[in-house]
Design a protein around this motif. Structure first.
Motif, PDB file in Angstrom:
ATOM      1  N   PHE A 126       0.815  -1.295  -0.098  1.00  0.00           N
ATOM      2  CA  PHE A 126       0.107   0.106  -0.044  1.00  0.00           C
ATOM      3  C   PHE A 126       0.873   1.135  -0.028  1.00  0.00           C
ATOM      4  O   PHE A 126       1.902   1.296   0.662  1.00  0.00           O
ATOM      5  N   ASN A 128       0.040   5.314  -0.056  1.00  0.00           N
ATOM      6  CA  ASN A 128      -1.283   6.350  -0.134  1.00  0.00           C
ATOM      7  C   ASN A 128      -2.480   5.713   0.023  1.00  0.00           C
ATOM      8  O   ASN A 128      -3.527   6.274  -0.468  1.00  0.00           O
ATOM      9  N   LEU A 130      -3.743   2.912  -1.264  1.00  0.00           N
ATOM     10  CA  LEU A 130      -4.002   2.271  -2.300  1.00  0.00           C
ATOM     11  C   LEU A 130      -3.025   1.262  -2.738  1.00  0.00           C
ATOM     12  O   LEU A 130      -1.873   1.235  -2.289  1.00  0.00           O
TER      13      LEU A 130
END
Length: 142
Positions: A126, A128, A130
């Motif tokens: 991941f 940020n 996402l």
């Protein structure tokens, strides 16, 4: 004189904070082919029992033993039941990306709760909030 007193208080607070942080700092170290964790004095706080060991983040570290891999706390106890399979050891945004024993990738939180289902053929850490995940569409693709 008042400035000097404030300065002394700030220095004392900084030294106290640094000492407290240093006491909690655990560093992965290898001995006789196994990994454990030492404190800043070089003493093993978590005895060498791990095949692989990663840095602590928020009081948890990725570790691997013959039982499998998972997250351990600063006492060397599993945070959740260890799992079999490969692992991408980066812990970002309170998530850990890993694969199950069938080789399917997903993500869990630091307590072992699944947040991304284990259905992907590849997945990155991941960033940020996402993560990139993919499915094979042919033998060449991921």
């Amino acid at each position: 004189m008042e400035r000097r007193a404030v300065f002394c208080l700030l220095v004392c607070a900084l030294l106290l904070a640094t000492t407290t942080y240093a006491q909690e700092l655990l560093i992965a170290a290898k001995k006789d082919g196994k990994w454990g964790y030492i404190n800043i004095s070089g003493q093993f706080v978590i005895q060498p029992a791990w095949e692989d060991a990663h840095p602590f983040i928020k009081g948890l570290a990725v570790a691997k033993s013959n039982e499998g891999f998972g997250l351990i706390d600063t006492k060397g106890k599993w945070a959740f039941t260890p799992r079999k399979g490969p692992i991408q050891a980066e812990v970002n945004n309170n998530r850990i990306v890993l694969a199950n024993d069938l080789g399917k990738w997903g993500a869990m939180d630091l307590k072992g709760k699944t947040h991304v289902p284990f259905e992907y053929d590849a997945m990155q850490s991941f960033q940020n909030g996402l993560a990139v995940a993919g499915l094979k569409t042919s033998q060449e693709d991921i």
